[in-house]
Design an enzyme around this catalytic site. Sequence first.
Site, PDB file in Angstrom:
ATOM      1  N   GLY A  71      63.871  88.528  52.738  1.00  0.00           N
ATOM      2  CA  GLY A  71      64.129  87.537  51.693  1.00  0.00           C
ATOM      3  C   GLY A  71      63.464  86.218  52.061  1.00  0.00           C
ATOM      4  CB  CYS A 325      70.033  81.920  60.503  1.00  0.00           C
ATOM      5  SG  CYS A 325      70.108  81.146  58.908  1.00  0.00           S
TER       6      CYS A 325
END
Length: 393
Positions: A71, A325
């Site tokens: 993505g 993340c």
Amino acid sequence: MRIYLDHNATTPMRPEALEAMMPYLGARFGNANSIHGWGREAKRALEEARQVIASAIGAREKESIVFVSSGTEADNLAIKGAAWAGRPRGRHILTSAVEHHAVLNTCRSLEEQGFEVTYLPVDSEGLIDPESVQRSLRADTILISLMHANNETGVIFPIAKIGQLARQPGIVFHTDAVQAFGRLPIDVEALGVDLLSLSGHKIHGPKGIAALYVRPGTRMVPHLHGGQQERGRRAGTENVAAAIGLARAAELSVGSMDVEADRLRRLRDRLEAGILGRIEGAQRNGHTDRRLPNTSNISFRGADEESLIFALDLEGIAVSAGAACTSGSLEPSHVLQAMGRRPDIDGGGLRFSLGAGTTEAEIECALDLLPGLVERIRAAAASGRPAPALAYG
Ligand code: PLP
């Protein structure tokens, strides 16, 4: 019991997707660009997968689908590709303050190259005002990039409405639908977008595969140089097996979406009502209804989210704070800050995201455990003892 409530970070792969991939990781290993039998076999499968993805988002031509590795890559290709192609016409890009870092950091890198970016605000419920998008347009605007559904709160932006108000000839309209695809009905014609990003591992497909929809006629400069794969838009030998896995996962997710959305909404609402009812000082982040059915983001005043994640993890329950993340860092969520939350006072947001395997028993188990854990962490914080662990990685 291990309970996975972090499906916005990633999802377990559907067995059917893995099964569909297996022959292409074995005997059918051909390079889709080779002209011999092995190559033609791989090419056929790749094009079938492309057609499935095109159909899943209402795209008229399968050639509008570009397979990429993530993505993040889809967002980079869309934004940098459209910005570089539009540079002769202007330098202004519109996005929002709550985008995923795949969009925000790409926009920041373009600012270093002389582009100007407007980061539109959201309200306290995480919603964007479509008219603010229209009002922020400039004569030199070349690109609008707004997410379809937020990864932290699940809040849905009215992409079709924004398109109606703000889309103009010469302005490319991109949406990051990485969280929305497979969870909300998506039709690129109804949305009126030129570019749309989606990713395999969020929909119970494999990692390392994603797709960018490119409306025919949209000008985009490729960012990888090499062969002419993906019609010159993304060089590099295609990951055929992963594309097949993505297509199979997409078919299954889109096919079961209505039933699954009702089921997940019921479980999510049960979890949320239980938490808000049982734990004082707990507050939901994000609009009540205009949200993905699987996502709940809750702040616990006086209990920091890292300690909660760690305490839940010790009990076998996986949740997350913000984007995967950044969940190992102490940085406060840019999304909650943009909504006017004060993570130091209100507590950071804990994200519960449900998926195909989530059961009622799991939700009840999480609900039984949470109040005690929150209490313990609050007590530790009040007594000045160190939180159980902040080095969550
Ligand atoms: N955009 C959004 C909204 C996301 O939630 C994510 C992943 O969390 C991405 C982009 C990046 O996708 P990928 O993990 O496939 O690189």
